[in-house]
Write a protein that holds these residues in place. Structure first.
Motif, PDB file in Angstrom:
ATOM      1  N   THR A   1     -43.071 -59.209   5.717  1.00 28.93           N
ATOM      2  CA  THR A   1     -41.928 -59.047   5.577  1.00 28.93           C
ATOM      3  C   THR A   1     -41.922 -57.379   6.294  1.00 28.93           C
ATOM      4  N   LEU A   2     -40.711 -57.087   6.408  1.00 23.76           N
ATOM      5  CA  LEU A   2     -40.061 -55.845   7.222  1.00 23.76           C
ATOM      6  C   LEU A   2     -38.828 -55.314   6.431  1.00 23.76           C
ATOM      7  N   TYR A   3     -38.679 -54.521   6.233  1.00 18.65           N
ATOM      8  CA  TYR A   3     -37.933 -53.864   5.458  1.00 18.65           C
ATOM      9  C   TYR A   3     -36.642 -52.631   5.985  1.00 18.65           C
ATOM     10  N   LEU A   4     -35.350 -53.408   5.685  1.00 21.09           N
ATOM     11  CA  LEU A   4     -34.658 -51.619   6.645  1.00 21.09           C
ATOM     12  C   LEU A   4     -34.061 -51.565   5.580  1.00 21.09           C
ATOM     13  N   ASP A   5     -34.044 -49.906   4.616  1.00 22.29           N
ATOM     14  CA  ASP A   5     -33.576 -48.787   3.700  1.00 22.29           C
ATOM     15  C   ASP A   5     -32.566 -48.108   4.680  1.00 22.29           C
ATOM     16  N   MET A   6     -31.063 -48.625   4.133  1.00 28.01           N
ATOM     17  CA  MET A   6     -29.655 -48.256   4.458  1.00 28.01           C
ATOM     18  C   MET A   6     -28.932 -47.292   3.620  1.00 28.01           C
ATOM     19  N   ASN A   7     -29.252 -46.188   3.870  1.00 29.61           N
ATOM     20  CA  ASN A   7     -28.695 -45.370   2.855  1.00 29.61           C
ATOM     21  C   ASN A   7     -27.743 -44.369   3.867  1.00 29.61           C
ATOM     22  N   SER A   8     -26.447 -43.828   2.840  1.00 31.66           N
ATOM     23  CA  SER A   8     -24.927 -42.979   3.557  1.00 31.66           C
ATOM     24  C   SER A   8     -24.669 -43.519   5.225  1.00 31.66           C
ATOM     25  N   LEU A   9     -24.872 -45.076   4.440  1.00 32.95           N
ATOM     26  CA  LEU A   9     -24.382 -45.749   5.440  1.00 32.95           C
ATOM     27  C   LEU A   9     -22.420 -45.291   5.879  1.00 32.95           C
ATOM     28  N   GLU A  10     -22.010 -46.020   7.061  1.00 33.08           N
ATOM     29  CA  GLU A  10     -21.042 -44.878   8.154  1.00 33.08           C
ATOM     30  C   GLU A  10     -20.135 -46.229   8.505  1.00 33.08           C
ATOM     31  N   PRO A  11     -18.803 -46.066   8.642  1.00 33.59           N
ATOM     32  CA  PRO A  11     -18.372 -46.965   9.491  1.00 33.59           C
ATOM     33  C   PRO A  11     -18.478 -47.903  10.647  1.00 33.59           C
ATOM     34  N   ASP A  12     -19.564 -46.325  11.431  1.00 34.35           N
ATOM     35  CA  ASP A  12     -20.263 -46.541  12.425  1.00 34.35           C
ATOM     36  C   ASP A  12     -21.199 -47.568  12.673  1.00 34.35           C
TER      37      ASP A  12
END
Length: 128
Positions: free
Chosen positions: A82-93
Motif C-alpha cells: 500500500t502506498l500512502y500520500l499524506d496531504m497537509n496544508s491543503l489549498e483549493p488548487d
C-alpha cells in the motif's frame, strides 16, 4: 494482472489534511515504482509524487512536484503493498481527481505515458 485501488479522498477545508491510500495487488515487481498524479477537468494529468524502491535493500527514492513539496508526504507499507500520500496544508488548487500509478516503464517519470498501470482515481476537494 495488476490492480490499484485508491481510497481516502473527500472534501476538506483549506488548511486541512487528508491521507490517500493506494492498495496494489498482483506481481511484486510492479510494486517497486509507484506514483500519484492528479487531474482537473480540461487539463492534463499532472505528476504529484513518485517512489522508486530498490529491490536489493528496499531503500526508496522519493520525488515531489514543486507545487506540493513540503506539504505532501509519500510513504509505503511493503507488507501490505500500500502506498500512502499524506496531504497537509491543503489549498483549493489541490482540488483534483487523484490517480495512483504503478510500474514506471522508462523515460520521464513525470509523464503519464511512462506508467503502465493506473487506478480509477479518487476525488479530493478543498474548499476555501
Amino acid at each position: 494482472q495488476v490492480q490499484l485501488v485508491e481510497s481516502g479522498g473527500g472534501s476538506v477545508q483549506a488548511g486541512g489534511s487528508l491521507r490517500l491510500s493506494c492498495a496494489a495487488s498482483g506481481e511484486m515487481h510492479n510494486w517497486y515504482s509507484m506514483a500519484w498524479f492528479r487531474q482537473v477537468p480540461g487539463k492534463e494529468r499532472e505528476w504529484v509524487a513518485r517512489m522508486n524502491t530498490a529491490i536489493a535493500d528496499l531503500s526508496a527514492t522519493i520525488d515531489y512536484a514543486s507545487s506540493v513539496k513540503g506539504r505532501f508526504t509519500l510513504s509505503q507499507d511493503n507488507a501490505k503493498k500500500t502506498l500512502y500520500l499524506d496531504m497537509n496544508s491543503l489549498e483549493p488548487d489541490d482540488t483534483a481527481l487523484y490517480f495512483c500509478a504503478a510500474r514506471w516503464t522508462g523515460g520521464d517519470w513525470r509523464a503519464p505515458e511512462s506508467w503502465a498501470y493506473w487506478g480509477e482515481g479518487i476525488q479530493v476537494t478543498v474548499t476555501s
